[in-house]
Write a protein that holds these residues in place. Structure first.
Motif, PDB file in Angstrom:
ATOM      1  N   CYS A  19       8.830  11.147   0.013  1.00  0.00           N
ATOM      2  CA  CYS A  19       7.946  11.414   1.140  1.00  0.00           C
ATOM      3  C   CYS A  19       7.141  10.159   1.445  1.00  0.00           C
ATOM      4  N   SER A  20       7.597   9.398   2.398  1.00  0.00           N
ATOM      5  CA  SER A  20       6.832   8.211   2.759  1.00  0.00           C
ATOM      6  C   SER A  20       5.902   8.569   3.889  1.00  0.00           C
ATOM      7  N   LYS A  21       4.964   7.707   4.158  1.00  0.00           N
ATOM      8  CA  LYS A  21       4.038   7.947   5.259  1.00  0.00           C
ATOM      9  C   LYS A  21       4.664   7.596   6.594  1.00  0.00           C
ATOM     10  N   ASP A  22       5.838   6.985   6.576  1.00  0.00           N
ATOM     11  CA  ASP A  22       6.586   6.692   7.794  1.00  0.00           C
ATOM     12  C   ASP A  22       7.572   7.836   7.987  1.00  0.00           C
ATOM     13  N   ASP A  24       9.466   8.769  10.334  1.00  0.00           N
ATOM     14  CA  ASP A  24      10.697   8.528  11.069  1.00  0.00           C
ATOM     15  C   ASP A  24      11.794   7.927  10.189  1.00  0.00           C
ATOM     16  N   ALA A  25      11.479   7.566   8.977  1.00  0.00           N
ATOM     17  CA  ALA A  25      12.424   6.831   8.146  1.00  0.00           C
ATOM     18  C   ALA A  25      12.926   7.671   6.985  1.00  0.00           C
ATOM     19  N   GLN A  26      14.146   7.378   6.602  1.00  0.00           N
ATOM     20  CA  GLN A  26      14.725   7.987   5.414  1.00  0.00           C
ATOM     21  C   GLN A  26      14.567   6.990   4.273  1.00  0.00           C
ATOM     22  N   THR A  27      14.176   7.478   3.119  1.00  0.00           N
ATOM     23  CA  THR A  27      13.983   6.615   1.973  1.00  0.00           C
ATOM     24  C   THR A  27      15.226   6.662   1.100  1.00  0.00           C
ATOM     25  N   THR A  28      15.781   5.487   0.785  1.00  0.00           N
ATOM     26  CA  THR A  28      17.000   5.391  -0.011  1.00  0.00           C
ATOM     27  C   THR A  28      16.700   4.806  -1.386  1.00  0.00           C
ATOM     28  N   ALA A  81      -0.470   2.130   1.226  1.00  0.00           N
ATOM     29  CA  ALA A  81      -0.663   2.822   2.500  1.00  0.00           C
ATOM     30  C   ALA A  81       0.665   3.284   3.108  1.00  0.00           C
ATOM     31  N   ARG A  82       1.769   2.781   2.583  1.00  0.00           N
ATOM     32  CA  ARG A  82       3.083   3.095   3.154  1.00  0.00           C
ATOM     33  C   ARG A  82       3.884   4.103   2.350  1.00  0.00           C
ATOM     34  N   VAL A  83       3.396   4.486   1.177  1.00  0.00           N
ATOM     35  CA  VAL A  83       4.088   5.466   0.348  1.00  0.00           C
ATOM     36  C   VAL A  83       3.103   6.543  -0.073  1.00  0.00           C
ATOM     37  N   THR A  84       3.637   7.668  -0.505  1.00  0.00           N
ATOM     38  CA  THR A  84       2.779   8.764  -0.923  1.00  0.00           C
ATOM     39  C   THR A  84       2.044   8.418  -2.208  1.00  0.00           C
ATOM     40  N   THR A  85       2.761   7.875  -3.195  1.00  0.00           N
ATOM     41  CA  THR A  85       2.176   7.508  -4.486  1.00  0.00           C
ATOM     42  C   THR A  85       2.921   6.303  -5.035  1.00  0.00           C
TER      43      THR A  85
END
Length: 167
Positions: A19-22, A24-28, A81-85
């Motif tokens: 779960c990123s704060k962006d 619109d993006a998928q995290t790989t 600021a760009r990731v949940t944790t």
């Protein structure tokens, strides 16, 4: 109960990056690896920089160490600021050993070990940030890598130049 705790830890660790704060993006896997390594790199640069700033006898290395603390604290805040944790144990065993070794050294020996290791670390960080900026999937993390690549490149050049005086 032990299985429940392990399961909770696994779920929590997966949630760090899924779960990123962006939105619109998928995290790989590339993005996950980048966050782990970038966070570790920032925390390592801060810890080593603080030690160099406090312990070096070379004013150039003292100033370089102070800039590592400042620049990588800012970078770590930006990454957070760009990731949940962020990862909970960001400094790896090799760098913990380096910190312990540096804690036993003084003078030119300290300066030499610090700057030569730092130059090698920044060379690796250049590749890390370049890879994320070109093949990462999460837009927020790709933008972070692009935004900070010039700083990493500058640190790589500076540390290599200083290290040249200690070889």
């Amino acid at each position: 109960m032990k299985k429940l705790v392990i399961l909770a830890c696994l779920i929590a660790s997966f949630g760090i990056y899924s779960c990123s704060k962006d939105t619109d993006a998928q995290t790989t896997g590339q993005d996950i690896s980048f966050v782990e390594q970038a966070s570790s790199g920032n925390q390592t640069a801060i810890a080593l920089g603080q030690l160099a700033s406090d312990s070096s006898t070379d004013q150039t290395i003292k100033a370089f160490g102070a800039s590592m603390v400042s620049d990588h604290s800012t970078a770590q805040t930006s990454l957070a600021a760009r990731v949940t944790t962020l990862p909970s144990s960001p400094i790896n065993a090799a760098h913990l050993a380096l910190l312990a070794q540096l804690d036993t050294l003084k003078g030119r020996s300290f300066d030499s070990v610090y700057i030569i290791n730092t130059a090698a670390d920044f060379k690796a960080m250049q590749t890390l940030y370049l890879n994320e900026s070109t093949i990462g999937s999460n837009n927020g993390l790709v933008n972070y890598a692009i935004d900070h690549l010039s700083i990493v490149n500058s640190h790589a050049t500076s540390s290599a130049t200083i290290a040249g005086q200690y070889k």
